[in-house]
Design an enzyme around this catalytic site. Structure first.
Site, PDB file in Angstrom:
ATOM      1  N   GLN A  20       0.856  -1.181   0.000  1.00 38.77           N
ATOM      2  CA  GLN A  20       0.000   0.000   0.000  1.00 38.77           C
ATOM      3  C   GLN A  20       0.889   1.228   0.000  1.00 38.77           C
ATOM      4  OE1 GLN A  20      -3.562   0.143   0.215  1.00 38.77           O
ATOM      5  NE2 GLN A  20      -3.391   2.343  -0.078  1.00 38.77           N
ATOM      6  N   ASP A  67      11.219  11.720  -4.555  1.00 36.52           N
ATOM      7  CA  ASP A  67      10.568  10.941  -3.494  1.00 36.52           C
ATOM      8  C   ASP A  67      11.322   9.643  -3.232  1.00 36.52           C
ATOM      9  OD1 ASP A  67       8.667  10.593  -1.524  1.00 36.52           O
ATOM     10  OD2 ASP A  67       7.241   9.594  -2.837  1.00 36.52           O
TER      11      ASP A  67
END
Length: 620
Positions: free
Chosen positions: A310, A427
């Protein structure tokens, strides 16, 4: 034989709470008999033969597969003379392609194009049919009234006019089949566009038949020339018909049947199908675009058993294709903070990148509200599952950790320097580093990435995105980002890998004034106790080879407060790979506290001071 005289009586019992059959066997009680009901509803009676010591079929009902209730599922026809016995009605396609292809047709079929519930719908006549089960009877006087009634009811999917009665079917159609002898005309409701496709396909079939007749007449006149012409004509008609069928049944590529191991360069047709109109603009992507139904089939309808992760984008599922190939499928969540921009960004960027330390994007799916990316499957999941999991940390030796660090560095060098586009990832973190079955690292998740022109070294953004704890100070405070922003994130990740601790969740001890992991490392470095940083599960750090001190020093150089003080990734790689390179002394990292006396700074670094900074993700 005595068993051939068996007589049975059946009584259906329904008392409000129970429903069952009561069977009475009127025969010699010494004869053994049993009943079975299979998954399709077929009832069979078996009798035991003592001589052969086996059960033999005495009676069964229904005898034919096509007589079994809902044998082919919804909206399909059954033909006992040809395999496969079940076929979707015109305008319909299998609900579960994998099961349907494997011979389990009970899932039935669904519409390719939804009804418009108005004048844009029509009826396709189906001649000599055994009518579907469970019709509704309407008291209407003519077939025209019956047709008008069905057309005006959105839920009506078919009608027939039989024995001066109007029969209509609401919802799915079951047990439709060609009649053996005299049947009825069934009128199937379809969108006009589907009826036109069917008619065009029939025209092609008719032309093919005409060509065959002409060929027979012409063979006696000019066999060589006529044979060549007719062969070309027949091939043309066949290819056109197949092309129409492909457009009808498979508007996008089928993920289940795709073979990534032998994938060739996309054809012009595939590339044209990969041009999607999104928010009024054309989005050209040079990679396969798959149908949502096939993606859903590959993940077992996105079952929780197939969920493997997730992220900010949404859940990630493991998918298995028909040839056994495994893929990772990332599905945009409705609650995700990321959206179409990030998906477009990741797809257009990563589709053009090829490097052993970058995760490979295999395809995508854009259908309605669904936005999905398909990647190569990484058997060992993401790096954070291993380095931050106490039970998994022992799997990573010191040498393996250094190999992972060097692999990440090579991936960043490619992005910053050697790819066709200079790319800033923005990121980089442990959860965005995936590991294959050999524990080789691959950088993933390019939703936040940005492209730089060759002559630019820095850019500014009003939308600050990223992950707390990995963002460089110039980016977090002012929105400035460059290749040095990625270097900073790499340095944080570097320290996490060798220590086994998260920067953002580091809890200092009572005698440690540091704010986070970097502050803790800085204090250890200034007191020449940096080996205490090494993950204690690796054993005696002084015995590790190569020596950890150099790697800690390189990591500290990457997280220095000013971007100009940080090395490039090429310089980092040179420092890691060579012992001949003289390393500069690092300055105090950004976002760290310290209270070490200046005289204790034996390494010559900048004296420690309080750096009271609050990171904000809000645009400035």
């Amino acid at each position: 034989m005595a068993w051939a005289k068996l007589i049975n009586t059946f009584n259906y019992i329904s008392n409000g709470s129970d429903n069952y059959f009561l069977v009475n066997v009127l025969s010699n009680k010494s004869i053994l008999t049993r009943y079975t009901v299979d998954a399709y509803g077929k009832v069979q009676q078996f009798t035991w033969l003592e001589n052969s010591r086996s059960w033999v079929t005495y009676w069964e009902q229904p005898k034919q597969k096509c007589d079994v209730y809902r044998y082919c599922g919804s909206n399909s026809t059954c033909d006992k003379r040809h395999y496969p016995y079940c076929k979707c009605l015109e305008g319909f396609q299998p609900n579960n392609l994998r099961e349907w292809s494997g011979g389990n047709w009970s899932g039935g079929c669904g519409r390719r194009t939804m009804l418009h519930c108005g004048d844009q719908d029509g009826f396709l006549p189906m001649k000599n049919m055994s009518l579907p089960l469970d019709p509704k009877t309407l008291q209407l006087q003519s077939i025209e009234d019956c047709r008008s009634s069905c057309l005006g009811i959105c839920a009506c999917n078919a009608y027939a006019y039989s024995n001066n009665q109007c029969l209509v079917w609401h919802g799915s159609l079951y047990n439709v089949r060609q009649a053996d002898y005299s049947g009825e005309d069934l009128f199937l409701k379809l969108p006009v566009s589907e009826i036109k496709i069917y008619e065009e396909s029939n025209k092609m079939s008719s032309r093919s038949s005409n060509h065959s007749r002409i060929r027979i007449l012409s063979l006696g006149l000019a066999l060589p020339v006529t044979g060549l012409i007719l062969t070309l004509g027949t091939f043309y008609c066949w290819s056109k018909r197949k092309s129409l069928q492909r457009e009808r049944t498979d508007p996008d590529l089928d993920l289940m049947l795709f073979d990534f191991t032998t994938k060739k360069k996309p054809t012009k047709r595939e590339l044209s199908k990969s041009s999607k109109t999104v928010s009024g603009e054309i989005w050209n992507v040079e990679l396969p675009i798959f149908s949502f139904s096939s993606v859903s089939t590959a993940t077992n309808n996105f079952s929780n058993a197939n969920k493997i992760g997730q992220g900010g984008f949404g859940p990630v599922y493991k998918g298995t294709l028909q040839n056994g190939h495994e893929v990772a499928i990332k599905r945009l969540s409705a609650r995700s903070s990321q959206g179409l921009e990030e998906l477009k960004n990741e797809t257009t960027l990563i589709a053009k990148l090829q490097h052993r330390n970058l995760v490979k994007l295999l395809g995508c799916c854009i259908e309605g509200e669904e936005k999905i990316l398909i990647y190569e499957y990484m058997a060992k999941k993401s790096l954070d599952f291993i380095i931050f999991d106490p039970q998994s940390q022992m799997k990573l030796s010191w040498k393996r950790r250094i190999t992972i660090i060097e692999g990440i560095a090579q991936g960043l060098i490619y992005l910053h320097q050697y790819s066709r586009l200079r790319i800033i990832h923005r990121d980089l973190k442990a959860s965005n580093i995936l590991l294959d079955d050999q524990l080789n690292p691959k950088i993933s998740d390019f939703g936040m990435a940005r492209i730089f022109e060759d002559n630019r070294t820095q850019a500014n953004t009003k939308r600050i995105v990223g992950t707390y704890g990995y963002m460089s100070p110039e980016y977090a405070m002012k929105g400035y980002f460059s290749i040095k922003s990625d270097v900073y994130s790499f340095g944080v990740l570097f320290l996490e890998i060798i220590s086994g601790q998260k920067n953002s969740s580091f809890y200092p001890s009572s005698n440690d004034s540091s704010l986070n992991l970097m502050g803790h490392v800085w204090e250890l470095w200034q007191n020449e106790r940096e080996l205490e940083l090494i993950d204690p599960r690796l054993g005696n750090s002084s015995r590790l080879a190569p020596s950890p001190s150099k790697y800690i020093q390189v990591a500290l150089l990457c997280v220095q407060e000013k971007a100009i003080d940080r090395p490039t990734m090429s310089e980092v790689s040179a420092m890691l790979s060579s012992d001949a390179v003289t390393l500069p002394l690092p300055k105090q990292p950004a976002f760290s506290f310290g209270s070490i006396d200046e005289n204790a700074n034996s390494r010559g670094g900048k004296p420690s001071s309080i750096n009271d900074v609050t990171i904000s993700l809000t645009a400035r």
